[in-house]
Design a protein around this motif. Structure first.
Motif, short mmCIF file in Angstrom:
data_model
loop_
_atom_site.label_atom_id
_atom_site.label_comp_id
_atom_site.label_asym_id
_atom_site.label_seq_id
_atom_site.Cartn_x
_atom_site.Cartn_y
_atom_site.Cartn_z
N UNK A 20 16.44 9.70 1.20
CA UNK A 20 16.13 8.62 1.82
C UNK A 20 15.19 8.52 3.30
N UNK A 21 14.32 9.50 3.16
CA UNK A 21 13.72 10.13 3.55
C UNK A 21 12.50 9.45 3.41
N UNK A 22 12.16 8.21 4.68
CA UNK A 22 10.34 7.96 3.53
C UNK A 22 10.48 6.89 2.97
N UNK A 23 11.73 6.25 2.89
CA UNK A 23 12.02 5.12 2.27
C UNK A 23 12.34 5.74 1.17
N UNK A 24 12.68 6.44 0.52
CA UNK A 24 13.59 6.59 -1.00
C UNK A 24 12.95 7.60 -1.34
N UNK A 25 12.13 8.24 -0.40
CA UNK A 25 11.27 9.05 -1.48
C UNK A 25 11.24 11.26 -1.28
N UNK A 82 2.09 9.22 6.66
CA UNK A 82 1.56 8.17 6.44
C UNK A 82 2.89 7.51 6.29
N UNK A 83 4.13 8.15 6.53
CA UNK A 83 4.98 7.08 6.49
C UNK A 83 5.03 7.11 7.76
N UNK A 84 5.15 7.98 8.27
CA UNK A 84 5.89 7.97 9.79
C UNK A 84 4.64 7.16 11.20
N UNK A 85 2.91 7.38 10.03
CA UNK A 85 2.44 6.83 11.07
C UNK A 85 2.88 4.87 10.81
N UNK A 86 3.11 4.80 9.05
CA UNK A 86 3.29 3.66 9.30
C UNK A 86 4.76 2.48 10.38
N UNK A 87 5.36 4.19 10.31
CA UNK A 87 6.65 2.96 11.28
C UNK A 87 6.72 2.94 12.76
N UNK A 88 5.66 3.85 12.93
CA UNK A 88 4.74 3.90 14.47
C UNK A 88 4.20 3.00 14.78
N UNK A 98 0.65 -1.03 -0.18
CA UNK A 98 0.21 -0.09 0.41
C UNK A 98 1.40 1.43 0.24
N UNK A 99 2.16 0.85 0.16
CA UNK A 99 3.13 2.27 0.33
C UNK A 99 4.11 2.28 -0.76
N UNK A 100 4.08 0.80 -1.95
CA UNK A 100 4.68 0.51 -2.50
C UNK A 100 6.65 0.28 -2.02
N UNK A 101 6.58 -0.47 -0.88
CA UNK A 101 8.01 0.06 -0.44
C UNK A 101 8.31 -1.14 0.83
N UNK A 102 9.42 -1.22 0.83
CA UNK A 102 10.15 -2.21 2.15
C UNK A 102 10.46 -1.90 2.39
N UNK A 103 10.63 -2.22 3.74
CA UNK A 103 11.34 -1.45 4.86
C UNK A 103 11.23 -3.05 6.35
#
Length: 321
Positions: free
Chosen positions: A309-314, A65-71, A32-37
């Motif tokens: 690279x912040x937010x998974x490279x975005x 959105x990225x911050x909320x997903x990582x949390x 849903x975020x088009x990314x790996x972490x």
């Protein structure tokens, strides 16, 4: 990590299927975020232990959105951060992290970050951690010539890695602060500085073929680093000198060190001592036979790479669109 090369993707997919679930899971594919972490080994234990002593915050230059997903990944039960999640939108200055968006006095806050350059006003609060280079794009972005951890099939040791070291430092600072007669009047930055100066206490060193002749020695990053770690730096050899930090073996200072049975180490010995917050074993960091280039990260380029690279490279890419 927003994308993976085709030759690496099978390794990631295999690891994704073989790992455990729940709190054992470390690698995540987020369609849903088009990314790996990938979570750093030991992160859950680190957060649980740190939470006993500190109020925890997340501060990222990624979007909301990225911050909320990582949390969500780091704190699925919502017991650690209590909604204290700061994203790029919350920052008061572009491309800079500042404690003005964190509730609390600067004298009581410690920062863990892998990029010193994003904290221009709060370097004294910073415990800089070594970067976790798991994906190929991360190695490329930060100019690392060696393979990333995903490519090697090996991962950081949770018991001996960067988070274990950081937790040790946090606990030591917390202990010394609360041993004071009036802890609430203490400045945590002074306690952190005092602990850092213990790393190379008693070390007297000279540099050989490391600092350019045209540069003021005391302003060179490695001279400043050694001083921050408690070492005494000298311009020339003397009976006091215990270490020669060199980029080449065939130098006058290196020959002197050999004759006088002094330690001869590469610049990596300094870096590792700094990241480990303890004096690294000299035998592990010998000077190479041939002259090695002294590669120092450019603060501006390093910070720009981190922001990209912040937010998974975005990070900066989104602003340029």
């Amino acid at each position: 990590m927003a994308d993976l090369p085709e030759d690496i993707l099978p390794k990631a997919e295999q690891l994704l299927g073989e790992q455990g679930t729940g709190e054992q899971q470390q690698l995540y594919k987020l369609p849903h975020m088009l990314m790996w972490t990938k979570l750093r080994p030991g992160i859950r234990e680190f957060l649980m232990e740190a939470h006993k002593l500190f109020e925890l915050h997340i501060y990222t230059h990624g979007d909301q959105d990225y911050a909320a997903e990582m949390a969500k990944l780091l704190d699925p039960k919502k017991t650690l951060f209590g909604g204290r999640v700061i994203s790029a939108r919350d920052s008061t200055q572009k491309h800079v992290k500042n404690l003005d968006v964190v509730l609390g006095a600067d004298t009581s806050i410690l920062i863990l970050d892998d990029t010193e350059g994003v904290w221009p006003q709060h370097a004294a609060n910073l415990i800089q951690v070594d970067r976790y280079i798991f994906f190929p794009a991360c190695a490329t972005r930060f100019g690392r010539s060696h393979k990333c951890l995903l490519e090697t099939g090996q991962d950081e040791d949770a018991d001996k890695g960067m988070l274990s070291t950081s937790l040790r430092v946090l606990k030591q600072v917390h202990t010394t602060l609360f041993q004071a007669e009036q802890p609430h009047k203490e400045d945590v930055r002074q306690h952190l500085q005092q602990l850092r100066r213990q790393v190379l206490l008693g070390v007297h060193l000279v540099f050989s073929h490391v600092i350019p002749l045209e540069q003021e020695m005391t302003q060179h990053p490695l001279w400043r680093l050694a001083t921050q770690l408690g070492a005494v730096c000298h311009a020339t050899v003397s009976d006091d000198v215990t270490h020669v930090v060199s980029s080449a073996q065939d130098t006058d200072k290196m020959h002197w060190a050999k004759r006088h049975n002094r330690h001869r180490v590469s610049v990596n010995w300094l870096f590792v001592s700094g990241f480990q917050w303890k004096r690294a074993k000299e035998a592990k960091y010998p000077v190479e036979n041939r002259k090695a280039a002294v590669m120092l990260p450019d603060t501006i380029d390093d910070t720009a790479a981190a922001l990209a690279g912040a937010g998974g490279g975005r990070g900066l890419m989104e602003e340029s669109e």
